[in-house]
Design a protein around this motif. Structure first.
Motif, PDB file in Angstrom:
ATOM      1  N   GLY A 275     -19.324  -3.035   7.049  1.00  0.00           N
ATOM      2  CA  GLY A 275     -17.748  -3.042   6.565  1.00  0.00           C
ATOM      3  C   GLY A 275     -17.106  -1.667   6.609  1.00  0.00           C
ATOM      4  O   GLY A 275     -15.912  -1.510   7.052  1.00  0.00           O
ATOM      5  N   ILE A 276     -17.911  -0.460   6.197  1.00  0.00           N
ATOM      6  CA  ILE A 276     -17.416   0.861   6.384  1.00  0.00           C
ATOM      7  C   ILE A 276     -17.126   1.366   7.897  1.00  0.00           C
ATOM      8  O   ILE A 276     -16.065   1.674   7.942  1.00  0.00           O
ATOM      9  N   LEU A 277     -17.949   0.592   8.747  1.00  0.00           N
ATOM     10  CA  LEU A 277     -17.473   1.016   9.982  1.00  0.00           C
ATOM     11  C   LEU A 277     -16.390   0.339  10.692  1.00  0.00           C
ATOM     12  O   LEU A 277     -15.467   0.826  11.263  1.00  0.00           O
TER      13      LEU A 277
ATOM     14  N   GLY B  11     -12.385  -4.375   6.816  1.00  0.00           N
ATOM     15  CA  GLY B  11     -13.602  -3.858   6.282  1.00  0.00           C
ATOM     16  C   GLY B  11     -13.849  -3.627   4.620  1.00  0.00           C
ATOM     17  O   GLY B  11     -15.010  -3.789   4.274  1.00  0.00           O
ATOM     18  N   LEU B  12     -13.004  -3.326   4.198  1.00  0.00           N
ATOM     19  CA  LEU B  12     -12.881  -2.920   2.463  1.00  0.00           C
ATOM     20  C   LEU B  12     -13.395  -4.486   1.908  1.00  0.00           C
ATOM     21  O   LEU B  12     -14.214  -4.537   1.260  1.00  0.00           O
ATOM     22  N   GLY B  13     -12.874  -5.474   2.363  1.00  0.00           N
ATOM     23  CA  GLY B  13     -13.101  -6.747   1.926  1.00  0.00           C
ATOM     24  C   GLY B  13     -14.629  -7.229   2.208  1.00  0.00           C
ATOM     25  O   GLY B  13     -15.268  -7.682   1.415  1.00  0.00           O
TER      26      GLY B  13
ATOM     27  N   MET C  21     -24.510  13.555   9.203  1.00  0.00           N
ATOM     28  CA  MET C  21     -25.488  12.376   8.948  1.00  0.00           C
ATOM     29  C   MET C  21     -24.916  11.207   9.843  1.00  0.00           C
ATOM     30  O   MET C  21     -23.670  10.873   9.757  1.00  0.00           O
ATOM     31  N   PRO C  22     -25.795  10.447  10.527  1.00  0.00           N
ATOM     32  CA  PRO C  22     -25.473   9.173  11.166  1.00  0.00           C
ATOM     33  C   PRO C  22     -25.033   8.426   9.989  1.00  0.00           C
ATOM     34  O   PRO C  22     -25.643   8.369   8.847  1.00  0.00           O
ATOM     35  N   PHE C  23     -24.202   7.391  10.554  1.00  0.00           N
ATOM     36  CA  PHE C  23     -23.623   6.084   9.417  1.00  0.00           C
ATOM     37  C   PHE C  23     -24.929   5.683   8.880  1.00  0.00           C
ATOM     38  O   PHE C  23     -25.108   5.081   7.854  1.00  0.00           O
ATOM     39  N   ARG C  24     -25.787   5.259   9.718  1.00  0.00           N
ATOM     40  CA  ARG C  24     -26.960   4.407   9.319  1.00  0.00           C
ATOM     41  C   ARG C  24     -27.753   5.119   7.934  1.00  0.00           C
ATOM     42  O   ARG C  24     -28.458   4.662   7.190  1.00  0.00           O
ATOM     43  N   GLY C  25     -27.256   6.535   8.141  1.00  0.00           N
ATOM     44  CA  GLY C  25     -28.298   7.395   6.877  1.00  0.00           C
ATOM     45  C   GLY C  25     -27.622   6.781   5.645  1.00  0.00           C
ATOM     46  O   GLY C  25     -28.196   7.151   4.703  1.00  0.00           O
ATOM     47  N   MET C  26     -26.245   6.215   5.690  1.00  0.00           N
ATOM     48  CA  MET C  26     -25.779   5.914   4.280  1.00  0.00           C
ATOM     49  C   MET C  26     -26.793   4.627   3.690  1.00  0.00           C
ATOM     50  O   MET C  26     -26.797   4.434   2.542  1.00  0.00           O
ATOM     51  N   ALA C  27     -27.322   3.656   4.568  1.00  0.00           N
ATOM     52  CA  ALA C  27     -28.083   3.027   4.257  1.00  0.00           C
ATOM     53  C   ALA C  27     -29.486   3.312   3.913  1.00  0.00           C
ATOM     54  O   ALA C  27     -30.433   2.762   3.076  1.00  0.00           O
ATOM     55  N   ARG C  28     -29.909   4.261   4.796  1.00  0.00           N
ATOM     56  CA  ARG C  28     -31.515   4.587   4.798  1.00  0.00           C
ATOM     57  C   ARG C  28     -31.523   5.770   4.006  1.00  0.00           C
ATOM     58  O   ARG C  28     -32.974   5.675   3.164  1.00  0.00           O
TER      59      ARG C  28
ATOM     60  N   GLY D 236     -10.528   1.476  12.282  1.00  0.00           N
ATOM     61  CA  GLY D 236      -9.280   1.098  12.123  1.00  0.00           C
ATOM     62  C   GLY D 236      -8.865  -0.306  11.547  1.00  0.00           C
ATOM     63  O   GLY D 236      -7.758  -0.703  11.588  1.00  0.00           O
ATOM     64  N   HIS D 237      -9.975  -1.087  11.075  1.00  0.00           N
ATOM     65  CA  HIS D 237      -9.614  -2.014  10.348  1.00  0.00           C
ATOM     66  C   HIS D 237      -9.996  -2.275   8.787  1.00  0.00           C
ATOM     67  O   HIS D 237     -10.910  -2.561   8.210  1.00  0.00           O
ATOM     68  N   PHE D 238      -8.895  -1.410   8.241  1.00  0.00           N
ATOM     69  CA  PHE D 238      -9.159  -0.975   6.964  1.00  0.00           C
ATOM     70  C   PHE D 238      -9.460  -2.202   5.700  1.00  0.00           C
ATOM     71  O   PHE D 238     -10.456  -2.147   5.225  1.00  0.00           O
ATOM     72  N   PHE D 239      -8.369  -3.098   5.836  1.00  0.00           N
ATOM     73  CA  PHE D 239      -8.425  -4.227   4.754  1.00  0.00           C
ATOM     74  C   PHE D 239      -9.693  -5.292   4.930  1.00  0.00           C
ATOM     75  O   PHE D 239     -10.276  -5.667   3.968  1.00  0.00           O
TER      76      PHE D 239
END
Length: 814
Positions: free
Chosen positions: A777-779, A789-791, A757-764, A784-787
């Motif tokens: 944020g997930i990307l 991205g989580l925020g 699944m492409p990442f855009r599939g998460m939204a689609r 490599g930017h965990f915190f």
């Protein structure tokens, strides 16, 4: 525009909202203007309308419907009237279940035998596939609803199907991969087309102006609706501009806002949106009419539809081997029935086409009424490949007592499925071990094969009879017994070539595309076009199938419009013969396959009877696509007119001189030696680029770049973020573990709906649970930017919930 006045009453926001789904299966409605929603349902070989929680993958059970044979099976009937009959009955059931758009038939070419969805497609030949698809469409749409031909286009692998870039030359695209769609549009007059997930020569198909505007709309004159495959939208505005009206499923308003902003900013003109709304409104209102009819059938005759499914299966079964006339079986033969598929039939594919059958015939239960004598049954093997010597021993003990062994073999549901390709062309080894053991104790073995695609058969010398039922639907078991007993004379012929081994397949060096792209270096030389031209031996040729009688061909006559000839039943059993017209050019100025299918006819003939068959020529008989003039041309040449019982069994031959259109030859023969000889199984990149007319793009991932929307979750293997790499290892372990403990279907689901699944599939595909800002944020986490991205994910999630709450309050006040 047909609905101009109605569209003028709609706000910009309402028009934009009309462009994507209301939920997983329904389109948006607009109550204040009297615009109802439509229901779209999977249904290439049966209606899959889900009553409860909706999904696209076949996880949740659907309302019972007739499970007809799959397209790969029906293609072996070579009978357009039968295709229209299936469409008719599919249409009746769709109307009964209030389905506006039936998502089928599927007509992608069988470029490679390992494509996991081949069971859902008709053929390796575009003419045969197109004619059968047009018949289905006519039958379905005779009830006022819409068929939806799919997947447009060049979707010929399941691995990475949502992001793979298909690299194919223009002539091959037109002649091989678009001709079936052209026939479906022009002759079938389909009201809906589904765009495919993949890219085509650098652009996603639903955004591809050349495919969607130039070819589909302008050249073919298509005026219907284009719908995305589920979750198949990349850039919503680009898709709309290309003429893709409907995005499915819902994105909870996110892409509607993209359209509103594009119009408001002047990025696109509002009339582009209006035209799309007009076409979609036409589909809504024309298909809804049938449901407003008080005389509408709200139910269907389950038993009658079951009988039709049986008739279709009977005519689609292919007799492949009949040594010493072991078939039909004699009534006094003592039969040992062996094979797990005899007890639990393998009758349909897996994925979005799974049908919940109204009934399901069982071989063991149908044996008694067949008049055959069964002395016992043994499963012989474990369904999903696990070795079991005790089962083999028990089967051999039974086989020793029998006159004839009926051995039911094939591929299991987890091997042939949407979303993943097969690993090989082999039948599972535990079944081969069983066959080897049985051949030591009984010489009279008849194999009944159940699978939806070509398989290798190095074991074929150990059996006297071989009957292929493909995936024959809910009535397939009884249909097979009627063929085995001689109540039905088999008349099916293969709609695909069976190579001796996978490595002989011309696309084997370039399948599947594993990272960025897949190159169709073999060009037009797929299936019999390659094997016949390159003189490569095959196990069973295209169009092959035996009968319990024999046919003779004679008296060929040809003119500029048609060919006529006689077919005589020279045996003592009434039967149907599929006569096939192939055409080949005697000129060598423009490379072509040795011969190509250009017509066919199926005729019923009594013993001793002769029938005259006429096959008319059409606009596709002599044409080729000229890449210099950018249009269809006819080469002036002598053409070989060939009438055969298969592509390798030519019975009659004559020549016809045809005047051409005078177009100059488009190729430099010296630069394309593989294509001029037809030996195109391992073409160099330089020669392929000469055919393409440009360089091929880089086919491997750039691992130095951050991962983006169209990169797949599988690429987390080299992501910068440790959390993403851990998640990847967790996914691959889960897949391995589930296979290890026998949960193969669940393991397949991970590959289909997560791994590729492409990442855009998460939204689609999540219906608004995850939106594109959250995906950003997930990307960040993945890269490599965990915190950070989580925020970002939590902030955007909170914002989305707040907006949804405000919208709910506004709607409540309204």
């Amino acid at each position: 525009m047909k609905y101009k006045e109605l569209i003028q009453q709609m706000t910009l926001e309402e028009k934009a909202s009309f462009m994507s789904g209301k939920d997983f299966w329904q389109t948006m409605d607009l109550e204040r203007l009297g615009i109802p929603s439509m229901f779209l349902s999977d249904g290439p070989h049966g209606i899959r309308k889900q009553a409860e929680a909706a999904d696209h993958l076949g996880l949740n059970e659907s309302i019972p419907a007739t499970c007809f044979p799959t397209a790969a099976t029906v293609a072996n009937s070579w009978n357009q009237e039968l295709g229209e009959l299936i469409g008719d009955y599919l249409g009746k059931e769709a109307v009964a279940q209030k389905v506006n758009v039936l998502l089928g038939p599927g007509i992608n070419m069988k470029r490679n035998p390992l494509c996991g969805r081949n069971f859902e497609y008709f053929s390796e030949d575009p003419y045969l596939a197109g004619k059968l698809a047009a018949a289905y469409i006519r039958g379905i749409q005779s009830h006022g609803i819409s068929a939806c031909v799919k997947h447009f286009a060049v979707n010929n692998q399941e691995a990475r199907r949502m992001s793979i870039d298909t690299i194919v030359d223009e002539r091959t695209l037109r002649e091989i991969y678009l001709t079936a769609f052209e026939i479906a549009v022009k002759e079938g007059k389909t009201k809906t087309v589904m765009s495919s997930y993949n890219m085509l020569n650098g652009a996603y198909t639903n955004e591809n102006q050349h495919l969607m505007r130039v070819i589909l709309r302008d050249e073919w004159g298509y005026e219907g609706v284009v719908v995305t495959d589920w979750g198949g939208s990349n850039d919503r505005v680009a898709g709309l501009v290309a003429g893709n009206e409907l995005e499915m499923p819902t994105t909870a308003g996110e892409t509607n806002l993209e359209i509103v902003n594009a119009v408001s900013s002047g990025k696109i003109q509002e009339k582009v949106l209006d035209e799309a709304v007009d076409r979609l409104l036409d589909l809504v209102f024309t298909t809804e009419q049938v449901f407003n009819n008080p005389l509408r059938d709200k139910d269907f005759d389950v038993n009658k539809h079951h009988r039709v499914a049986q008739k279709v299966a009977e005519e689609s079964i292919v007799l492949l081997k009949n040594e010493a006339n072991i078939l039909p079986l004699q009534k006094n033969n003592n039969l040992a029935v062996i094979g797990q598929f005899a007890k639990e039939a393998r009758y349909q594919g897996a994925g979005s086409s799974i049908v919940n059958p109204t009934r399901l015939d069982n071989t063991l239960e149908c044996l008694e009424e067949s008049g055959l004598t069964c002395i016992g049954y043994e499963p012989g093997f474990e369904r999903y490949g696990k070795k079991n010597n005790q089962k083999i021993n028990d089967a051999c003990t039974l086989a020793k007592q029998a006159d004839v062994v009926l051995l039911y073999m094939g591929l299991d549901e987890a091997t042939e499925a949407e979303g993943l390709d097969r690993a090989s062309m082999h039948i599972p080894q535990n079944q081969i071990d069983l066959l080897n053991a049985l051949s030591e104790v009984n010489d009279n073995i008849v194999v009944v094969l159940s699978c939806g695609a070509a398989v290798e058969m190095p074991w074929i010398d150990k059996v006297k009879g071989l009957v292929h039922g493909y995936l024959a639907g809910q009535a397939g078991s009884r249909a097979m017994l009627r063929v085995l007993s001689g109540d039905v004379n088999p008349s099916g012929k293969l709609a695909e070539t069976y190579p001796l081994r996978y490595e002989d397949t011309p696309s084997s060096h370039n399948f599947p595309g594993k990272e960025v792209s897949v190159e169709y270096r073999e060009g037009m030389y797929i299936g019999y076009r390659y094997f016949d031209t390159a003189a490569v031996n095959v196990l069973f040729p295209f169009g092959y199938g035996l009968s319990y009688t024999t046919f003779a061909y004679s008296n060929i006559q040809v003119d500029l419009d048609k060919v006529t000839f006689d077919v005589t039943n020279t045996g003592d059993v009434a039967g149907m013969e599929v006569a096939q017209l192939y055409v080949g050019s005697a000129s060598s100025d423009i490379f072509r396959p040795k011969k190509e299918l250009k017509g066919f006819a199926k005729v019923f003939i009594h013993p001793g009877e002769t029938k005259t068959v006429t096959i008319a020529f059409d606009d596709k008989t002599f044409r080729y696509f000229n890449v210099n003039t950018n249009k269809w041309e006819v080469e002036a040449a002598d053409y070989n007119i060939l009438i055969g019982a298969s592509s390798a069994d030519i019975r009659l031959e004559t020549t016809l001189a045809v005047e051409g259109t005078g177009a100059p030859a488009p190729y430099d023969q010296a630069k394309l030696p593989s294509y001029y000889t037809g030996k195109a199984s391992n073409v160099s990149v330089e020669e392929f680029e000469s055919l393409l007319g440009h360089k091929v793009p880089k086919s491997t991932w750039d691992r130095s770049k951050p991962l983006g929307y169209n990169d797949t979750i599988a690429q987390c293997a080299y992501a910068k973020g440790g959390f993403a790499r851990f998640a990847f290892k967790l996914i691959t372990f889960a897949h391995w573990f589930l296979r290890k403990i026998g949960k193969r279907e669940t393991a397949n689901l991970i590959m289909m709906s997560v791994y590729h699944m492409p990442f855009r599939g998460m939204a689609r595909m999540t219906g608004g649970i995850i939106n594109m800002p959250m995906l950003d944020g997930i990307l960040m986490i993945v890269n490599g930017h965990f915190f950070k991205g989580l925020g970002h994910v939590l902030k955007e999630r909170k914002k989305m919930l707040k907006q949804a709450k405000g919208l709910s309050k506004a709607e409540a006040k309204g």
